[in-house]
Design a protein around this motif. Sequence first.
Motif, PDB file in Angstrom:
ATOM      1  N   UNK A  81      69.849  24.682  58.274  1.00 43.74           N
ATOM      2  CA  UNK A  81      69.119  25.770  57.663  1.00 43.74           C
ATOM      3  C   UNK A  81      68.231  26.438  58.714  1.00 43.74           C
ATOM      4  N   UNK A  82      68.642  26.344  59.960  1.00 42.86           N
ATOM      5  CA  UNK A  82      67.803  26.843  61.047  1.00 42.86           C
ATOM      6  C   UNK A  82      68.038  28.328  61.278  1.00 42.86           C
ATOM      7  N   UNK A  83      66.962  29.034  61.619  1.00 43.12           N
ATOM      8  CA  UNK A  83      67.061  30.430  62.008  1.00 43.12           C
ATOM      9  C   UNK A  83      66.572  30.550  63.449  1.00 43.12           C
ATOM     10  N   UNK A  84      66.751  31.732  64.036  1.00 42.50           N
ATOM     11  CA  UNK A  84      66.407  31.919  65.436  1.00 42.50           C
ATOM     12  C   UNK A  84      64.924  31.682  65.695  1.00 42.50           C
ATOM     13  N   UNK A  85      64.078  31.955  64.704  1.00 42.10           N
ATOM     14  CA  UNK A  85      62.637  31.771  64.878  1.00 42.10           C
ATOM     15  C   UNK A  85      62.291  30.329  65.249  1.00 42.10           C
ATOM     16  N   UNK A  86      63.148  29.390  64.860  1.00 40.34           N
ATOM     17  CA  UNK A  86      62.869  27.985  65.125  1.00 40.34           C
ATOM     18  C   UNK A  86      63.092  27.589  66.574  1.00 40.34           C
ATOM     19  N   UNK A  87      63.638  28.480  67.369  1.00 42.45           N
ATOM     20  CA  UNK A  87      63.728  28.230  68.804  1.00 42.45           C
ATOM     21  C   UNK A  87      62.551  28.861  69.532  1.00 42.45           C
ATOM     22  N   UNK A  88      61.486  29.148  68.778  1.00 45.85           N
ATOM     23  CA  UNK A  88      60.246  29.682  69.331  1.00 45.85           C
ATOM     24  C   UNK A  88      59.079  28.886  68.757  1.00 45.85           C
ATOM     25  N   UNK A  89      57.882  29.244  69.187  1.00 48.17           N
ATOM     26  CA  UNK A  89      56.682  28.579  68.675  1.00 48.17           C
ATOM     27  C   UNK A  89      56.220  29.168  67.354  1.00 48.17           C
ATOM     28  N   UNK A  90      56.992  30.076  66.772  1.00 46.27           N
ATOM     29  CA  UNK A  90      56.544  30.744  65.550  1.00 46.27           C
ATOM     30  C   UNK A  90      56.929  30.025  64.279  1.00 46.27           C
ATOM     31  N   UNK A  91      57.818  29.045  64.351  1.00 48.44           N
ATOM     32  CA  UNK A  91      58.301  28.428  63.127  1.00 48.44           C
ATOM     33  C   UNK A  91      58.775  27.007  63.399  1.00 48.44           C
ATOM     34  N   UNK A  92      58.682  26.178  62.369  1.00 48.85           N
ATOM     35  CA  UNK A  92      59.096  24.776  62.465  1.00 48.85           C
ATOM     36  C   UNK A  92      59.904  24.436  61.222  1.00 48.85           C
ATOM     37  N   UNK A  93      60.900  23.581  61.385  1.00 50.79           N
ATOM     38  CA  UNK A  93      61.699  23.134  60.263  1.00 50.79           C
ATOM     39  C   UNK A  93      61.824  21.623  60.307  1.00 50.79           C
ATOM     40  N   UNK A  94      62.037  21.022  59.121  1.00 52.21           N
ATOM     41  CA  UNK A  94      62.299  19.578  59.157  1.00 52.21           C
ATOM     42  C   UNK A  94      63.696  19.294  59.674  1.00 52.21           C
ATOM     43  N   UNK A  95      64.545  20.329  59.735  1.00 51.39           N
ATOM     44  CA  UNK A  95      65.813  20.210  60.464  1.00 51.39           C
ATOM     45  C   UNK A  95      65.505  20.505  61.926  1.00 51.39           C
ATOM     46  N   UNK A  96      64.904  19.581  62.630  1.00 50.02           N
ATOM     47  CA  UNK A  96      64.215  19.897  63.883  1.00 50.02           C
ATOM     48  C   UNK A  96      65.001  19.588  65.144  1.00 50.02           C
ATOM     49  N   UNK A  97      66.184  18.979  65.034  1.00 52.43           N
ATOM     50  CA  UNK A  97      66.871  18.546  66.254  1.00 52.43           C
ATOM     51  C   UNK A  97      67.186  19.688  67.222  1.00 52.43           C
ATOM     52  N   UNK A  98      67.793  20.797  66.769  1.00 50.69           N
ATOM     53  CA  UNK A  98      68.067  21.875  67.739  1.00 50.69           C
ATOM     54  C   UNK A  98      66.788  22.446  68.326  1.00 50.69           C
ATOM     55  N   UNK A  99      65.771  22.603  67.490  1.00 48.88           N
ATOM     56  CA  UNK A  99      64.527  23.177  67.976  1.00 48.88           C
ATOM     57  C   UNK A  99      63.829  22.227  68.936  1.00 48.88           C
ATOM     58  N   UNK A 100      63.731  20.969  68.558  1.00 45.64           N
ATOM     59  CA  UNK A 100      62.965  20.022  69.365  1.00 45.64           C
ATOM     60  C   UNK A 100      63.497  19.927  70.790  1.00 45.64           C
ATOM     61  N   UNK A 101      64.821  19.900  70.943  1.00 45.87           N
ATOM     62  CA  UNK A 101      65.387  19.804  72.284  1.00 45.87           C
ATOM     63  C   UNK A 101      65.042  21.037  73.109  1.00 45.87           C
ATOM     64  N   UNK A 102      65.161  22.217  72.498  1.00 41.60           N
ATOM     65  CA  UNK A 102      64.885  23.441  73.234  1.00 41.60           C
ATOM     66  C   UNK A 102      63.385  23.597  73.491  1.00 41.60           C
ATOM     67  N   UNK A 103      62.591  23.434  72.463  1.00 46.71           N
ATOM     68  CA  UNK A 103      61.147  23.653  72.571  1.00 46.71           C
ATOM     69  C   UNK A 103      60.501  22.684  73.547  1.00 46.71           C
ATOM     70  N   UNK A 104      61.005  21.465  73.632  1.00 47.38           N
ATOM     71  CA  UNK A 104      60.414  20.474  74.532  1.00 47.38           C
ATOM     72  C   UNK A 104      61.058  20.472  75.905  1.00 47.38           C
ATOM     73  N   UNK A 105      61.990  21.403  76.134  1.00 41.60           N
ATOM     74  CA  UNK A 105      62.559  21.563  77.462  1.00 41.60           C
ATOM     75  C   UNK A 105      63.578  20.535  77.861  1.00 41.60           C
ATOM     76  N   UNK A 106      64.268  19.927  76.870  1.00 42.32           N
ATOM     77  CA  UNK A 106      65.244  18.884  77.192  1.00 42.32           C
ATOM     78  C   UNK A 106      66.687  19.317  76.964  1.00 42.32           C
ATOM     79  N   UNK A 107      66.897  20.596  76.622  1.00 42.12           N
ATOM     80  CA  UNK A 107      68.272  21.079  76.452  1.00 42.12           C
ATOM     81  C   UNK A 107      68.996  21.081  77.792  1.00 42.12           C
TER      82      UNK A 107
END
Length: 597
Positions: A81-107
């Motif tokens: 249920x992720x949207x593009x905003x979740x790859x930024x600091x503007x939004x967070x989801x409990x479906x966090x795996x794609x975001x967490x890797x990108x946001x924390x710089x581990x992609x």
Amino acid sequence: MKKTIFYTGALLGVIFLVTSCNKAGSFLDQTATETLTQQKVFSDSTNTMNFLNDIYKYLGQDIIPARQSYINSTQPGSNDQSCLEELTTQSVSFYSAPQAAWITGTSTSANDPFGNYYGRYYTEIRACNMYMQNVKNAPLSAAIIKRTTAEARFLRAWYYAEMIRIYGGVMLVGDNPLPPDYSGDYKRNTYKECIDYIAGQCDTAAMSLPSASTQSTSDYGRITSGACLALKARMLLTAASPLFNGSPITTDAQLEPLVSYSQAYDATLWQKAAEAFRALMNLNQYSLYVDNSIPGNGFRQLFLMRTNTEYILPYMAAPGQSGTNDLENFRFPISRSSNGGSSTPSQNLVDQFGMNNGLPITDPNSGYDSTHPYLNRDPRFYHTIIYNGASVYSSSTQKMDIVNIYDTQSSNGQLTPTTDGVQSYHTKTGYYCRKMADDSVSTSTGHDRVLPLIRYAEILLGYAEATNEYQGPTADVYNAVEQIRMRAGIAPGSANDYGLAPGMTKDQMRAVIQNEYRVEFAYEGHWFYDCRRWKIAATEEAKPIQGLRAIIQSNGSFVYTRFTVLNSVFVNPEMYFLPIPANEVFKSNDMLQNPGW
């Protein structure tokens, strides 16, 4: 080195075709899959048009929820249920795996947070080439062949534009639909070559397309000449921006042309962008949708309308994609029988919304009160964010209900959240997203939804930005920004300046315009690109993602406490562009990876 090119699963021999079934006037509302040969497609008028309709399907990846599973299949999956905003600091989801890797710089280049965009977009480009090559033999009128060829030309330019926004320069394959077993030179074109190509293709396509005023009602959602001018202006503005104009992120002589339009700063690039926006404005075919019967009501109602004067390129959502009730089901509070917790706004975003007098909350004259943080805010805030104490219409009670997003605190300090409070599978930030959602839609009913890919507000702000950079804050710049703020419902003030200070410098106006982008287009897929093209991502996207917890007191008041949801990292220069997928880089010695990857 010779290689097999990247069109895995591309349409050749056997064509997977999405067939249209008209519903409420949309040519893409419902789809059913057939398997047809190429000869059967282009020997039948209906099949030919359905083939083109299918190419439209992936236009909305920057704005739809469930974007990753949709790009990788024909229907979105229930676990994305992720949207593009979740790859930024503007939004967070409990479906966090794609975001967490990108946001924390581990992609990594083998772990693309965008999923299979690279392969999917090339597949669609190949389909565009197939259409343009074969439609001339289809049993269609000359007028339809001319118009739909131009549509395919635009769609090809759009998919290239989407790729270069995230990858930089990519390989331009020309007009021939290369076969899946193609073996030949494989090399990225420069960023400048890609931008110039897209601009030229938009100009060519525009000449054979109807305008918004002449397009038939049944064709609403199809490409118009205005959409061509808008995409061209968007990409020229991008090329003029700091990331691409005069301050390349790498000094590598091979890589720099792939991620930069001009190594030396060129002020005339802003002029060209301003002229492109002005050309569209001068058509007088688009306008902001204004309704301030309730402050900012036009901003809210805009996204709930099937047609309006503001959408230049609308996305006709299909059921099971972003149609029906996806936004409501994914984003509304759990008490609304939704999944809750998907794409919950951060405090970082909330802080960008100023006050209803047009001043930022950091201005001592704004009237902002941190103990009552939701009073007298920019009306767009109330139409974008669901906060503690917000009213949301309930279809079950047929009235506006207060949403309680707070904790109670026991004598030993233990916090207990309400149903909609901060929890792992609800909101992680203390907020829910309201943008573009319809209060009157329950999670079991639907909405005949149309989403904006490009709307007139972007044209006004793009013109203001480009003109400010080239000429400074002229009267035209002030006027464009004031139009946006007026529609937003911000109070005009005694000077009718909507909170804009007179005599601003270029730098001051730039800050205002950038903030307007951020609040006006939240959850529309802009911030990921904007913060990068402005070259401020290394600062803004390195800030911790914050939430705000409300703790109820014995007298019924609240104490608000900030907390960190996720520590964001921005790795410079890697995170200005996504990596070219590793399996593609490995196919050719001529295929260069992006800086840092």
